[in-house]
Design an enzyme around this catalytic site. Structure first.
Site, PDB file in Angstrom:
ATOM      1  CB  THR A 250      -0.897  -0.017   1.264  1.00  0.00           C
ATOM      2  OG1 THR A 250      -1.433   1.274   1.479  1.00  0.00           O
ATOM      3  CG2 THR A 250      -0.107  -0.381   2.509  1.00  0.00           C
ATOM      4  CG  ASP A 251      -1.170   4.984  -0.948  1.00  0.00           C
ATOM      5  OD1 ASP A 251      -1.727   4.330  -0.042  1.00  0.00           O
ATOM      6  OD2 ASP A 251      -1.750   5.876  -1.594  1.00  0.00           O
ATOM      7  CD  GLU A 252      -3.573   3.321   4.163  1.00  0.00           C
ATOM      8  OE1 GLU A 252      -3.534   3.341   5.390  1.00  0.00           O
ATOM      9  OE2 GLU A 252      -4.592   3.038   3.514  1.00  0.00           O
TER      10      GLU A 252
ATOM     11  CE1 TYR B  81      -3.310  -2.737   5.649  1.00  0.00           C
ATOM     12  CE2 TYR B  81      -3.360  -0.386   5.164  1.00  0.00           C
ATOM     13  CZ  TYR B  81      -3.327  -1.699   4.729  1.00  0.00           C
ATOM     14  OH  TYR B  81      -3.308  -1.981   3.379  1.00  0.00           O
TER      15      TYR B  81
ATOM     16  CE  LYS C  96       0.119  -4.652   2.978  1.00  0.00           C
ATOM     17  NZ  LYS C  96      -0.248  -5.999   2.432  1.00  0.00           N
TER      18      LYS C  96
HETATM   19  P1  NAD Z   1      -9.540  -7.558   2.204  1.00  0.00           P
HETATM   20  O1  NAD Z   1      -9.536  -7.263   3.664  1.00  0.00           O
HETATM   21  O2  NAD Z   1     -10.774  -7.289   1.418  1.00  0.00           O
HETATM   22  O3  NAD Z   1      -9.189  -9.101   1.969  1.00  0.00           O
HETATM   23  C1  NAD Z   1      -8.177  -9.760   2.662  1.00  0.00           C
HETATM   24  C2  NAD Z   1      -8.321 -11.254   2.389  1.00  0.00           C
HETATM   25  O4  NAD Z   1      -7.230 -11.917   3.056  1.00  0.00           O
HETATM   26  C3  NAD Z   1      -9.614 -11.859   2.946  1.00  0.00           C
HETATM   27  O5  NAD Z   1     -10.188 -12.727   1.998  1.00  0.00           O
HETATM   28  C4  NAD Z   1      -9.163 -12.626   4.183  1.00  0.00           C
HETATM   29  O6  NAD Z   1      -9.967 -13.748   4.480  1.00  0.00           O
HETATM   30  C5  NAD Z   1      -7.750 -13.030   3.783  1.00  0.00           C
HETATM   31  N1  NAD Z   1      -6.874 -13.258   4.933  1.00  0.00           N
HETATM   32  C6  NAD Z   1      -6.697 -12.449   6.007  1.00  0.00           C
HETATM   33  N2  NAD Z   1      -5.816 -13.006   6.867  1.00  0.00           N
HETATM   34  C7  NAD Z   1      -5.406 -14.170   6.305  1.00  0.00           C
HETATM   35  C8  NAD Z   1      -4.480 -15.161   6.683  1.00  0.00           C
HETATM   36  N3  NAD Z   1      -3.816 -15.096   7.843  1.00  0.00           N
HETATM   37  N4  NAD Z   1      -4.276 -16.228   5.862  1.00  0.00           N
HETATM   38  C9  NAD Z   1      -4.968 -16.319   4.684  1.00  0.00           C
HETATM   39  N5  NAD Z   1      -5.851 -15.397   4.287  1.00  0.00           N
HETATM   40  C10 NAD Z   1      -6.074 -14.337   5.080  1.00  0.00           C
HETATM   41  O7  NAD Z   1      -8.290  -6.787   1.630  1.00  0.00           O
HETATM   42  P2  NAD Z   1      -8.109  -6.033   0.218  1.00  0.00           P
HETATM   43  O8  NAD Z   1      -8.658  -4.676   0.335  1.00  0.00           O
HETATM   44  O9  NAD Z   1      -8.556  -6.932  -0.861  1.00  0.00           O
HETATM   45  O10 NAD Z   1      -6.526  -5.900   0.176  1.00  0.00           O
HETATM   46  C11 NAD Z   1      -5.714  -6.917  -0.405  1.00  0.00           C
HETATM   47  C12 NAD Z   1      -4.259  -6.503  -0.278  1.00  0.00           C
HETATM   48  O11 NAD Z   1      -4.050  -5.278  -0.969  1.00  0.00           O
HETATM   49  C13 NAD Z   1      -3.799  -6.273   1.154  1.00  0.00           C
HETATM   50  O12 NAD Z   1      -2.499  -6.785   1.282  1.00  0.00           O
HETATM   51  C14 NAD Z   1      -3.808  -4.765   1.301  1.00  0.00           C
HETATM   52  O13 NAD Z   1      -2.850  -4.344   2.250  1.00  0.00           O
HETATM   53  C15 NAD Z   1      -3.445  -4.337  -0.103  1.00  0.00           C
HETATM   54  N6  NAD Z   1      -3.934  -3.016  -0.520  1.00  0.00           N
HETATM   55  C16 NAD Z   1      -5.263  -2.702  -0.386  1.00  0.00           C
HETATM   56  C17 NAD Z   1      -5.730  -1.475  -0.852  1.00  0.00           C
HETATM   57  C18 NAD Z   1      -7.194  -1.117  -0.772  1.00  0.00           C
HETATM   58  O14 NAD Z   1      -7.562   0.014  -1.113  1.00  0.00           O
HETATM   59  N7  NAD Z   1      -8.080  -2.014  -0.366  1.00  0.00           N
HETATM   60  C19 NAD Z   1      -4.842  -0.571  -1.427  1.00  0.00           C
HETATM   61  C20 NAD Z   1      -3.481  -0.920  -1.550  1.00  0.00           C
HETATM   62  C21 NAD Z   1      -3.066  -2.157  -1.105  1.00  0.00           C
HETATM   63  P1  TYD Z   2     -10.744   3.850   4.089  1.00  0.00           P
HETATM   64  O1  TYD Z   2     -11.668   3.357   3.036  1.00  0.00           O
HETATM   65  O2  TYD Z   2     -10.863   3.248   5.458  1.00  0.00           O
HETATM   66  O3  TYD Z   2      -9.261   3.699   3.517  1.00  0.00           O
HETATM   67  P2  TYD Z   2      -7.839   4.200   4.153  1.00  0.00           P
HETATM   68  O4  TYD Z   2      -8.039   4.630   5.556  1.00  0.00           O
HETATM   69  O5  TYD Z   2      -7.033   2.963   4.074  1.00  0.00           O
HETATM   70  O6  TYD Z   2      -7.391   5.303   3.264  1.00  0.00           O
HETATM   71  O7  TYD Z   2     -10.924   5.409   4.250  1.00  0.00           O
HETATM   72  C1  TYD Z   2     -10.701   6.296   3.184  1.00  0.00           C
HETATM   73  C2  TYD Z   2     -10.811   7.724   3.726  1.00  0.00           C
HETATM   74  O8  TYD Z   2     -12.143   7.943   4.153  1.00  0.00           O
HETATM   75  C3  TYD Z   2      -9.928   7.958   4.932  1.00  0.00           C
HETATM   76  O9  TYD Z   2      -9.421   9.302   4.876  1.00  0.00           O
HETATM   77  C4  TYD Z   2     -10.873   7.828   6.108  1.00  0.00           C
HETATM   78  C5  TYD Z   2     -12.193   8.317   5.542  1.00  0.00           C
HETATM   79  N1  TYD Z   2     -13.402   7.677   6.106  1.00  0.00           N
HETATM   80  C6  TYD Z   2     -14.453   8.470   6.586  1.00  0.00           C
HETATM   81  O10 TYD Z   2     -14.401   9.716   6.548  1.00  0.00           O
HETATM   82  N2  TYD Z   2     -15.553   7.843   7.112  1.00  0.00           N
HETATM   83  C7  TYD Z   2     -15.645   6.498   7.193  1.00  0.00           C
HETATM   84  O11 TYD Z   2     -16.664   5.975   7.713  1.00  0.00           O
HETATM   85  C8  TYD Z   2     -14.569   5.682   6.677  1.00  0.00           C
HETATM   86  C9  TYD Z   2     -14.643   4.184   6.728  1.00  0.00           C
HETATM   87  C10 TYD Z   2     -13.481   6.331   6.136  1.00  0.00           C
END
Ligand code: NAD
Ligand code: TYD
Length: 367
Positions: free
Chosen positions: A143-145, A169, A173
């Site tokens: 992630t960019d975070e 989180y 990561k």
């Molecule tokens: P998500 O929370 O929707 O899904 C995570 C999946 O991992 C779930 O299916 C869960 O059951 C599985 N999981 C969790 N712990 C596990 C374990 N110990 N063993 C096996 N499986 C396990 O997450 P997402 O949003 O799809 O994110 C996927 C990846 O992308 C993550 O690594 C996250 O850090 C990264 N990422 C997410 C975003 C975003 O905007 N969602 C952006 C950048 C990077």
């Molecule tokens: P989120 O989807 O949780 O992603 P991340 O925190 O990983 O960027 O949140 C996106 C942005 O939206 C973040 O600045 C937090 C804000 N946010 C709200 O304002 N209200 C909410 O209920 C949630 C879940 C997020």
């Protein structure tokens, strides 16, 4: 950037976290693109994992689903060996910042220890491999975070921006990214890391900003905006993230990291207003009566998230320059498709609003 099946040898992949949001979109993408590849999904099915998302692919015999933990070394060893895996696409993680504030332990366990276990298993498997070891790849989705928070006028994150994670989180990561990096420098293992901005699209668990707002509009519930709503995120349509990962698996340089972003910086409040407008418009089109309209009247400012990062922005010029990838979907188009998806797929999201989810919701937002 896409690849004709004839340009490449077939792969045998484990996709961890394939029942989650991005993982399931990637499984679908890969199965469509490369129907003769072997795809094994390894997912623990935590609250965020949903096997039903993959039901049609499983029924069509397009993948093997294994329920298990990435931290289970014996299971991972056996999978890699029995399935003769050459590629891991590693999505599994605890992924929600608000949950990491409530309970960070699971984040350290899965994101750090789990990733370490996977790296160790893959290292032994790769080192023992006979024949073409050069085609092995371990793609770590990050992630960019990990780069921390930007001020309004700061330049966007590049691959050389120092890590400064602020939430449990992002810290977990960051820890996993460092381990992945070390496996290249120490063992020469063919790892690749992508650091991506906020994704949105179909199959997104309700706790995250965009699905939460869509679902709350459909239910006529308040739309909770943290703080002053002026925090900025860069948004990428999930299918563009999938093509970026596909590109990096095929063409990325082992040991390298690639920033992936949508060139779409939006303030949270503006994003929520955009979603409200789209919902009002598309609900009419799909014949859905919204409980309250206009939806904007549901916007409610709530207490800020502790340690809330102000702004993320991604400089994705390296992946464009070196690998030819760039996003293809504008935020307006992607949000329109996403809102339409939530309008049409209540059967997917409604069962996720379980008593456990309601408990989580009250912990974060109050009753
Ligand atoms: P998500 O929370 O929707 O899904 C995570 C999946 O991992 C779930 O299916 C869960 O059951 C599985 N999981 C969790 N712990 C596990 C374990 N110990 N063993 C096996 N499986 C396990 O997450 P997402 O949003 O799809 O994110 C996927 C990846 O992308 C993550 O690594 C996250 O850090 C990264 N990422 C997410 C975003 C975003 O905007 N969602 C952006 C950048 C990077
Ligand atoms: P989120 O989807 O949780 O992603 P991340 O925190 O990983 O960027 O949140 C996106 C942005 O939206 C973040 O600045 C937090 C804000 N946010 C709200 O304002 N209200 C909410 O209920 C949630 C879940 C997020």
């Amino acid at each position: 950037m896409t690849f004709a099946p004839s340009d490449r040898a077939a792969r045998r992949l484990v996709i961890t976290g394939g029942a989650g949001f991005i993982g399931s979109n990637f499984v679908r993408h890969w199965c469509d693109r490369y129907p003769t590849d072997r795809v094994v999904v390894l997912d623990a099915l935590t609250y965020a994992g949903n096997r039903a998302t993959l039901a049609d692919l499983e029924a069509g015999d397009r993948l093997r689903f294994v329920q298990g933990d990435i931290g289970d070394r014996a299971l991972v060893d056996q999978l890699l060996r029995d399935e003769q895996i050459d590629t891991i696409a590693h999505f599994a993680a605890e992924s929600h910042v608000d949950r990491s504030i409530l309970g960070p332990a699971a984040f350290v366990q899965t994101n750090v220890v789990g990733t370490f276990t996977l790296l160790e298993a893959f290292r032994h498997h790769w080192q023992a491999a006979e024949g073409d070891r050069d085609r092995y790849r371990f793609l770590h989705v990050s992630t960019d975070e990990v780069y921390g928070s930007l001020r309004e006028t700061d330049p966007a994150f590049t691959e050389t921006t120092p890590y400064a994670p602020n939430s449990p989180y992002s810290a977990s990561k960051a820890g996993s990214d460092h381990l992945v990096r070390a496996y290249f420098h120490t063992y020469g293992m063919p790892v690749l890391t992508t650091n991506c901005s906020n994704n949105y699209g179909p199959y997104h668990f309700p706790e995250k900003l965009i699905p939460l707002m869509c679902i709350n509009i459909l239910l006529g519930k308040p739309l909770p905006v943290y703080g002053d709503g002026q925090n900025v995120r860069d948004w990428l349509y999930v299918r563009d993230h999938c093509t970026a990962i596909e590109t990096v698996i095929h063409r990325g340089q082992p040991g390298e990291t690639y920033n992936v972003g949508g060139n779409n910086e939006v303030r949270n409040l503006d994003l929520v207003k955009l979603l409200c407008g789209l919902m009002d418009e598309l609900a009419l089109q799909y014949g859905v009566t919204l409980p309250q309209s206009p939806s904007e009247s549901l916007i409610t400012f709530v207490a800020d998230r502790p340690g809330h990062d102000r702004r993320y922005a991604i400089d994705a010029s390296k992946i464009k320059r070196e690998l030819g990838w760039e996003p293809s979907v504008t935020v307006e188009e992607g949000l329109r498709q996403t809102v339409a998806w939530y309008l049409q797929n209540e059967a997917w999201w409604k069962p996720l609003l379980s008593p456990a989810y309601q408990d989580y919701y009250s912990q974060v937002y109050g009753t």
